[in-house]
Motif scaffolding. Structure first.
Motif, PDB file in Angstrom:
ATOM      1  N   THR A  44      22.591 113.450  -4.000  1.00 22.87           N
ATOM      2  CA  THR A  44      22.560 113.629  -5.451  1.00 22.87           C
ATOM      3  C   THR A  44      23.769 114.442  -5.873  1.00 22.87           C
ATOM      4  O   THR A  44      24.095 115.446  -5.244  1.00 22.87           O
ATOM      5  CB  THR A  44      21.269 114.347  -5.873  1.00 22.87           C
ATOM      6  N   LEU A  45      24.444 113.939  -6.912  1.00 22.03           N
ATOM      7  CA  LEU A  45      25.596 114.655  -7.451  1.00 22.03           C
ATOM      8  C   LEU A  45      25.256 115.123  -8.848  1.00 22.03           C
ATOM      9  O   LEU A  45      24.782 114.335  -9.664  1.00 22.03           O
ATOM     10  CB  LEU A  45      26.821 113.727  -7.533  1.00 22.03           C
ATOM     11  N   GLN A  46      25.494 116.430  -9.108  1.00 20.28           N
ATOM     12  CA  GLN A  46      25.310 116.923 -10.471  1.00 20.28           C
ATOM     13  C   GLN A  46      26.605 116.667 -11.226  1.00 20.28           C
ATOM     14  O   GLN A  46      27.643 117.241 -10.901  1.00 20.28           O
ATOM     15  CB  GLN A  46      25.008 118.431 -10.448  1.00 20.28           C
ATOM     16  N   VAL A  47      26.555 115.775 -12.199  1.00 19.60           N
ATOM     17  CA  VAL A  47      27.771 115.460 -12.972  1.00 19.60           C
ATOM     18  C   VAL A  47      27.428 115.345 -14.449  1.00 19.60           C
ATOM     19  O   VAL A  47      26.290 115.059 -14.819  1.00 19.60           O
ATOM     20  CB  VAL A  47      28.421 114.129 -12.513  1.00 19.60           C
ATOM     21  N   GLY A  48      28.416 115.553 -15.288  1.00 14.56           N
ATOM     22  CA  GLY A  48      28.218 115.395 -16.733  1.00 14.56           C
ATOM     23  C   GLY A  48      28.658 114.041 -17.212  1.00 14.56           C
ATOM     24  O   GLY A  48      28.335 113.645 -18.342  1.00 14.56           O
ATOM     25  N   ALA A  49      29.415 113.352 -16.372  1.00 16.08           N
ATOM     26  CA  ALA A  49      29.892 112.032 -16.792  1.00 16.08           C
ATOM     27  C   ALA A  49      30.285 111.227 -15.573  1.00 16.08           C
ATOM     28  O   ALA A  49      30.573 111.796 -14.516  1.00 16.08           O
ATOM     29  CB  ALA A  49      31.081 112.163 -17.737  1.00 16.08           C
ATOM     30  N   LEU A  50      30.277 109.917 -15.760  1.00 12.50           N
ATOM     31  CA  LEU A  50      30.663 109.038 -14.663  1.00 12.50           C
ATOM     32  C   LEU A  50      31.597 107.966 -15.217  1.00 12.50           C
ATOM     33  O   LEU A  50      31.296 107.318 -16.232  1.00 12.50           O
ATOM     34  CB  LEU A  50      29.421 108.359 -14.062  1.00 12.50           C
ATOM     35  N   GLY A  51      32.724 107.804 -14.556  1.00 11.33           N
ATOM     36  CA  GLY A  51      33.626 106.712 -14.915  1.00 11.33           C
ATOM     37  C   GLY A  51      33.423 105.558 -13.954  1.00 11.33           C
ATOM     38  O   GLY A  51      33.363 105.773 -12.741  1.00 11.33           O
ATOM     39  N   VAL A  52      33.283 104.358 -14.484  1.00 16.49           N
ATOM     40  CA  VAL A  52      33.040 103.188 -13.647  1.00 16.49           C
ATOM     41  C   VAL A  52      34.244 102.255 -13.732  1.00 16.49           C
ATOM     42  O   VAL A  52      34.658 101.867 -14.832  1.00 16.49           O
ATOM     43  CB  VAL A  52      31.763 102.452 -14.065  1.00 16.49           C
ATOM     44  N   ALA A  53      34.782 101.914 -12.590  1.00 25.24           N
ATOM     45  CA  ALA A  53      35.961 101.050 -12.538  1.00 25.24           C
ATOM     46  C   ALA A  53      35.608  99.806 -11.748  1.00 25.24           C
ATOM     47  O   ALA A  53      35.497  99.858 -10.528  1.00 25.24           O
ATOM     48  CB  ALA A  53      37.125 101.790 -11.893  1.00 25.24           C
ATOM     49  N   GLY A  54      35.407  98.701 -12.420  1.00 22.95           N
ATOM     50  CA  GLY A  54      34.982  97.474 -11.747  1.00 22.95           C
ATOM     51  C   GLY A  54      36.059  96.418 -11.707  1.00 22.95           C
ATOM     52  O   GLY A  54      35.786  95.260 -11.412  1.00 22.95           O
ATOM     53  N   GLY A  55      37.285  96.775 -12.054  1.00 16.90           N
ATOM     54  CA  GLY A  55      38.367  95.779 -12.127  1.00 16.90           C
ATOM     55  C   GLY A  55      38.630  95.399 -13.578  1.00 16.90           C
ATOM     56  O   GLY A  55      37.904  95.821 -14.484  1.00 16.90           O
TER      57      GLY A  55
END
Lengths: 979, 416, 93
Positions: free
Chosen positions: A392-403
């Motif tokens: 588990t990662l405590q994060v405030g945001a996630l960037g998703v890079a799918g191409g």
């Protein structure tokens, strides 16, 4: 406000805006989205179906989630993408599609019930009991559906349209577009450079990369300055090219004033119809995401967008907690590096690929997937599965890079399908695109800055070469030339819902269900699940969905295929597409030569096609229109009336073969018409149906004037030209429409001769010298050129007098003045209608294109001796068998009203179709007869004179007994005409 | 599998594991009693009624692309029976009655929604013409109401009453008219036909008609030749191309009609409205999009896309009629190929080739006709006699002068 | 669409009124009902190259015969209908 360093915002000014009533601050250069992020607002909307809490996903027009209603009242603008709304001082925005506050949407219950709302569920239920669909289920669905709300008030802003012409249109002002525009500008071509953003630079605005070792913005600024200095280049920012049409026509919308509180005196938006000899499509690419469990929480956005917010807008999602990146390619790592450079802590880069390496000092989780997220109204942690287990990662945001998906839309608007590029794992423009359109840069799969620059130059060079223009060598700046190494990892399998189409709530499970139910063709998939049918048209969803379906069917992605790309590229307002021609400007308004005279004399006007005609003239003391009309009718019958009939079509026909030409055009014989005489003429369509009637006046051996009905003035002239140019080009005959050239006034009534005698210059008006159906050129009023026709629509002694149009007003005034002692009375279209019904003349209601000559009693006019247009076809069995005839009707009880549109029945017959005997075409109150009268087409009408029949109007619940009478209510012998 | 609320409920609780394909994907058999060319709405409905009403189940529907990809896949979803002429009115009223029971007869919710259609009038002449039409509708039981301006204002107070080039004077209202979910109609008929044994064969293009001594023997397709006792052609948009394979010229031109949908909006327009002074008609879908259209582009086309002038013209009409829509956005526009016939009315008839039957010429009004067209075509295929509501739709009516020309514009397809 | 008017150059198609199949030029003179019915009602309606009549109504009032591909809308040429008609009559004479 939470701001990072740098960025392209003007920190010297602070501007205020409100979102859901709460006041925030931003800077010029912000979008609403960047300003919301800078104010730590994560939750901005709700999804369409499940009402899931949603945040900003993108930084461009592909935004599926952050839709707001911008502005208020009549200017309220639903479904505006926060990512495209330029911030201005005083901006007001509200979130949409929730019941109750945004953070406690009562319709979020849909999310709990989502198992019942699987793809296509509504096709399978709500069928019982039958009446419940419209009364209960559907209204509930409609209320829950939709997004923003439309104001009921008229849009108060002005719109405009215009045309632009160019040698080269460049669509998109990123590296490829700027290179293309600069090259073409230097080559001397007429260039239009359009970009939907308010700033030139495209993707360069979002990147930290350098060009020639300097910030990319320096290069952009230099190019911009040079383009602005070139007189042959026009830059259109805030302008979206929304569609490609035939022969180099492009539809564009410029948002002229949307970045201002109100347009002030300017238009809000302009619709440009761009005609470009060639175009370079440099529309860039759109990043795609990777569906995984609960991947739709506020705080999860496209990695490239996250980078854009950091670099261009100096802001980041979340409230300062670390961010993570989930990627299947190297570009995700670039985001991590850029964020770190801006001082944002990066918790980890989660890379789904095997054997990847770090690009910098961050924690890398290789061959890892995000398999869950937590945080109801905003992301606070991730569950990650790695080769070693889950974490588990405590994060405030996630960037998703799918191409990245190239923006192939415009290249595909002519149904040329894009083709699969295995290297980039994306569709790129294929063959069969619009002629003259050259895709370049990222939209053609050339995504690195170096490739894009070079490709833009190449495209412009090739396009201009086709126009014979040579492009001078253009030194391009040194730029990054990375390759993303995107892996074919399309989604993270799992049990929970993983969103593919955010706005429409289409999840991987829905695609699985569509597959199971054999909704496998891509069009079925789309329609069954509503995938890609949201406001973003699936820009971030479609290719991913195809990949999931391909995985299920075992086909390849290109075998699975795409749906069709159709305009507009991105939503454009209906106001601007209407081009501003609304309200009373919807259509041109044509005024007759006596319009102003009529207006000054109490006329009420009525729309007659494009014309405004005087309907009746109200005299002091008249309180009901019937009083005015009855008076006008009786004046014509007793004294003399004046009516502007300019709107009737007039065609001047001249030439040695004019007689032969007209004889072929009219169903009745025209060849025998003598000079100085007029004949009533019936024109048929080639199919034998009555088309138009009017008069044909022979002014000289080789000169005729033909009149048409008002409605058919254009079409009849067109058909005459068709006959002249296409059917009989060998004839010596010339045509010109003179409808606008001559003002024509009907002078009708027993005293019309007396009145005219006071105007003509020594012209003999006696019955002997100028009998019924005579015509002549003459002068009046001491030398004014005029034409006089002794024809009558009213059944009275009557004339029509034509003068050059500019004298129409004066002629009317002079006639009134000269006829004051004769009781000269102006009359309008209402009285005209009554007079012609009393006389049994057919007009528009009878000549409605479904009528034969026989039906209007003119069957015998159709010559069997010649081959005129329509004569032969009028003898076909179906037409020859026609027994309906125009008859007059009079109510048995004089107090009853004859209602046009009533159907006719033999008395006592059932009121059904089988017993329908005809219908009433026209009716009016006849002051002459003293009752309501009508004209009707009646079955076997010729043999039913005197019969009492029923005129039924079940539509309005009325029935009237009427007597069948001849259609001439006035002077059936025609003595008055010839007096 | 029977669809029902209970079934949806049960499947939801068990993870949607039990759903079956909506239809099979069979390989073509060597021979059928009836082959229907065209897996659009009319072809699928024909197959359903052949099986359901006439007991003919050895039927194949051959579709070049995906089923429902004809004009049923892209239209403005309006259903109505507000016709004027006796050749048309009973047919469309028959269709309306079939719509009213559609869901129950095919066990599929095609979302038939009787929201009403209001045809606005702007002049006394238009009012009189609508009165004639409304009365014709009463004669078949279709029902209609004539509204004055106040009546229209009560229904739609935000229409442009006060600043119009052509002021609204009233309207003809048919309350039973409305909309249906177009794809749902295709899928519902397809599923119901499939359940009754009809083979729906997608990706199967008819490349030739086998004709010998003036009699049809079968069809050549991209998936081999198929023998058939009877062949019914229901390929509106492509009629001329298919019938040319039989050496027949048609009283039909193919034209492009564009249609439009806005972004989703909360309920704004209840029913269907047509503008009497411009070319514009609109309704709002259950999903919230304003669905609207206008005139055909006006030139022959098979390109399935149109041009900008018509986009502008249609939306001009929309803005003139309802200036409140200015701030809504256009989401998508599309173009379809219309079988424009020479009198604006359809053809359901035998052809000079024995065993070859034609269903064509629907202009841009084919959607509302789907059930009756399927029923009447099935009747013709099964019995060799025209259905009682479709007796006027003969192919020889042009030569014989018995055209059904609602608009009265003659043999010019782009004006119908 | 843009139409290459033989006298006026490229003109927006919006200036024109469309009629249809250029065979409408070949009106059967003195024909019987059947010949005229075929002339009035039957069309080739090709998916591909189509010769068709356009009237420059908002322009010089020329009737043109435009050759256009109905699948792609590509225009292959435009002639004055008058010239086409005269040439056909010359051929027939």
């Amino acid at each position: 406000m939470k701001r990072l360093s740098g960025g392209l915002i003007d920190r010297s000014q602070t501007i205020h805006f409100t979102f859901n009533g709460k006041r925030y601050q931003g800077h010029p250069g912000d979008t609403l989205a960047s300003a919301l992020l800078a104010n730590c607002v994560q939750l901005v909307g709700r999804s369409f179906k499940y009402h899931r809490p949603r945040g900003i996903v993108s930084a461009g027009s592909e935004e599926p989630n952050a839709l707001v209603t911008l502005r208020e009242g009549a200017r309220a603008e639903p479904n505006t993408r926060a990512t495209m709304a330029e911030l201005y001082d005083g901006l007001v925005a509200r979130s949409q599609n929730h019941v109750g506050p945004l953070n406690f949407d009562l319709l979020a219950v849909n999310d709990l019930l989502s198992p019942f709302f699987a793809a296509g569920f509504y096709y399978k239920t709500f069928m019982w009991p039958r009446a419940f669909w419209e009364k209960l289920y559907e209204p509930a669905i409609r209320r829950a559906a939709g997004l923003g709300e439309l104001s009921e008030l008229p849009d108060p802003d002005a719109y405009d349209r215009g045309y632009l012409h160019a040698d080269l249109l460049v669509v998109g002002a990123g590296p490829a577009g700027l290179a293309a525009a600069l090259a073409a500008g230097r080559a001397g071509a007429k260039v239009l450079l359009a970009d939907e953003d308010f700033r030139l630079g495209g993707r360069l605005l979002a990147e930290s990369d350098q060009l020639d070792g300097a910030p990319a913005q320096d290069w952009v600024a230099a190019v911009k300055a040079e383009l602005e200095s070139l007189p042959n280049v026009r830059i259109l920012t805030r302008t979206v090219i929304f569609g490609v049409y035939d022969h180099g026509v492009y539809g564009a919308v410029e948002r002229v004033s949307d970045h201002l509180p109100t347009p002030g005196g300017a238009v809000r938006q302009t619709l440009w119809r761009i005609v470009a000899k060639r175009a370079v499509l440099a529309a860039g690419a759109t990043e795609r995401h990777i569906p995984f469990a609960d991947n739709d929480r506020p705080g999860i956005m496209l990695a490239g967008a996250m980078r854009a917010y950091a670099n261009r807008w100096a802001t980041a999602p979340g409230t300062g907690a670390p961010v993570a990146i989930f990627t299947n390619n190297d570009d995700g790592h670039r985001t991590a590096l850029d964020l770190m450079a801006k001082g944002i802590p990066v918790a980890a880069v989660i890379d789904a690929r095997r054997g990847v390496e770090r690009h910098g000092e961050y924690r890398l989780l290789p061959q890892a997937d995000v398999i869950g997220t937590q945080g109801r109204l905003g992301l606070h942690s991730l569950t990650v599965r790695t080769a070693r287990g889950s974490d588990t990662l405590q994060v405030g945001a996630l960037g998703v890079a799918g191409g990245w998906n190239p923006n192939v839309h415009l290249a595909s608007h002519h149904r040329g399908r894009p083709v699969w590029d295995e290297r980039n794992l994306a569709f790129v423009p294929g063959q069969g695109g619009p002629g003259g359109l050259f895709p370049a840069g990222a939209c053609a799969g050339k995504g690195s800055t170096a490739e894009a620059l070079a490709d833009g130059l190449r495209a412009a060079t090739e396009a201009l070469a086709e126009l014979g223009l040579t492009t001078p060598a253009l030194p391009l700046p040194r730029a990054e030339a990375r390759y993303d190494n995107t892996a074919p990892i399309w989604h993270v399998p799992g049990k929970r819902r993983a969103w593919v189409d955010f706005q429409n709530d289409v999840t991987v499970k829905d695609i699985v269900l569509a597959h199971k139910e054999n909704m496998r063709p891509v069009e079925h998939l789309k329609r069954w699940t509503t995938l890609g049918m949201a406001t973003d048209q699936g820009k971030t969803a479609n290719v991913t969905a195809l990949a999931v379906m391909a995985e299920l069917t075992g086909k390849t992605i290109p075998q699975t295929g795409t749906t069709i790309f159709r305009p507009p590229y991105t939503g454009v307002s209906l106001g601007v597409l209407g081009g501003g021609d609304t309200g009373t400007h919807f259509r041109p308004r044509r005024l007759t030569p006596t319009h102003h005279w009529a207006k000054a004399n109490g006329a009420t006007f009525v729309e007659v096609g494009p014309w405004m005609r005087a309907q009746y003239f109200v005299r002091p003391g008249e309180t009901h229109w019937r009083q005015s009309v009855d008076r006008e009718v009786l004046s014509v019958r007793a004294d003399v009336g004046l009516c502007d009939v300019t709107t009737l079509g007039k065609v001047d026909v001249q030439g040695a073969d004019a007689t032969l030409f007209l004889d072929r055009l009219y169903a009745n014989a025209m060849a025998s018409l003598k000079v100085g005489m007029v004949r009533y003429g019936l024109m048929l369509r080639e199919d034998g149906t009555a088309y138009d009637d009017g008069t044909c006046a022979r002014l000289a051996e080789d000169h005729y004037v033909v009149t048409t009905t008002t409605a058919n003035a254009g079409p009849v002239y067109r058909n005459m030209e068709f006959a002249r140019q296409c059917l009989w080009p060998e004839l010596d005959v010339q045509l010109i429409s003179t409808t606008d050239a001559w003002a024509q006034i009907a002078v009708a009534g027993p005293k019309s001769r007396e009145l005219l005698s006071r105007l003509v210059d020594g012209f003999d008006l006696s019955n002997e010298a100028f009998p019924f159906m005579a015509c002549a050129p003459l002068t009046i009023c001491n030398g004014l050129r005029a034409r006089l026709f002794r024809i009558s629509f009213s059944g009275e002694l009557a004339y029509e007098l034509a003068v050059p149009a500019r004298y129409g007003h004066a002629l009317m005034a002079r006639l009134m003045e000269a006829g004051a002692d004769l009781g000269a009375t102006p009359y309008g279209t209402e009285a005209l209608g009554v007079l012609r019904i009393e006389k049994g003349h057919a007009a528009g209601a009878e000549l409605n294109g479904q009528t034969t000559g026989q039906m209007i009693g003119l069957g015998k006019m159709v010559s069997s001796k010649k081959d005129a247009i329509g004569n032969i076809m009028s003898r076909r069995e179906g037409l020859a068998a026609e027994k309906r005839l125009l008859v007059g009707l009079q109510p048995v009880n004089a107090a009853d009203t004859v209602v046009p549109g009533s159907h006719l029945f033999t008395q006592g017959a059932p009121r059904d179709l089988a017993h329908d005997q005809g219908w009433i075409t026209s009716a009016a109150y006849s002051p002459h007869v003293g009752s309501s009268i009508g004209l009707a087409f009646l079955e076997d009408g010729a043999n039913r004179m005197g019969e009492v029949i029923t005129a039924a109007n079940p539509l309005q619940g009325s029935e009237v007994a009427v007597r069948v009478v001849p259609s001439h209510f006035v002077d059936p012998e025609g003595g008055r005409l010839r007096a | 599998m029977r669809f029902s609320g209970f079934r949806v409920f049960a499947e939801a609780l068990t993870g949607h594991k039990g759903w079956k394909p909506l239809w099979r994907d069979p390989d073509p058999q060597a021979e059928y009693d009836v082959v229907i060319v065209g897996g659009g709405g009319h072809g699928l409905a024909t197959a359903f009624y052949l099986a359901e009403v006439y007991g003919i189940r050895k039927v194949a529907v051959l579709e070049k692309g995906w089923l429902g990809s004809g004009n049923i896949g892209r239209n403005t979803t309006i259903i109505r029976s507000n016709y004027l002429l006796p050749g048309n009115q009973p047919f469309y009223e028959f269709s309306m009655k079939l719509w009213e029971n559609l869901e129950q007869s095919i066990n599929f919710n095609a979302m038939v929604s009787q929201r009403g259609i209001l045809n606005l009038y702007h002049s006394d002449a238009q009012r009189d013409a609508y009165r004639r039409r409304g009365n014709a509708m009463h004669l078949t039981g279709a029902g209609a109401e004539l509204l004055d301006q106040a009546g229209v204002r009560k229904m739609y107070p935000w229409l442009n009453f006060d600043n119009a080039r052509f002021p609204i004077k009233g309207g003809l209202l048919q309350r039973r008219a409305g909309t249906a979910r177009h794809d749902g109609v295709a899928w519902g008929y397809a599923r119901a036909a499939d359940l009754r044994g009809v083979d729906i064969i997608q990706n199967c293009e008819v490349t030739g008609l086998q004709i010998e001594n003036g009699r049809i023997l079968g069809v050549e397709t991209s998936r081999g030749s198929i023998r058939a006792r009877k062949v019914g052609v229901a390929v509106a948009g492509s009629t001329s191309r298919v019938m040319a394979q039989a050496g027949l010229r048609m009283p039909i031109e193919s034209h492009v009609l564009q249609a439009f949908v806005s972004e989703g909006l909360k309920p704004a327009i209840d029913g269907v409205i047509t503008f009497g002074a411009g070319h514009f008609y609109v309704s709002q879908s259950d999903k919230g999009g304003l669905v609207f259209g206008g005139d055909i582009d006006g030139y022959n086309s098979y390109a399935q896309r149109g041009n900008l002038p018509v986009v502008e013209d249609v939306i001009e009409g929309g803005m003139a009629l309802m200036p409140r829509i200015g701030r809504a956005r256009l989401l998508r526009s599309w173009g379809g190929v219309m079988d424009m016939s020479m009198d604006g009315s359809p053809i359901i008839d035998r052809t000079p080739v024995d065993g070859l039957y034609l269903n064509a010429g629907w202009c841009y009004g084919g959607f509302k006709a789907t059930p009756a067209s399927g029923y009447a075509f099935a009747h013709l295929l099964a019995t060799d006699t025209p259905h009682e509501t479709a007796t006027a739709y003969r192919l020889d009516r042009f030569a014989k002068g018995r055209v059904i020309d609602e608009k009265g514009v003659g043999a010019q397809p782009n004006l119908h | 669409m843009l139409i290459p008017h033989p006298l006026l150059g490229l003109r927006d198609a919006q200036e024109f009124t469309y009629l249809g199949d250029a065979r409408l030029i070949d009106r059967p003179t003195g024909g019987n009902e059947a010949e005229l019915a075929e002339y009035v009602y039957l069309r080739d309606n090709p998916a591909g190259v189509h010769r068709e009549l356009w009237f420059h109504e908002q322009g010089d009032r020329s009737w043109l015969v435009v050759t256009r591909n109905t699948l792609t809308h590509e225009i292959l040429g435009a002639e004055l209908a008058r010239d086409v008609s005269l040439a056909r009559k010359g051929d027939m004479a």
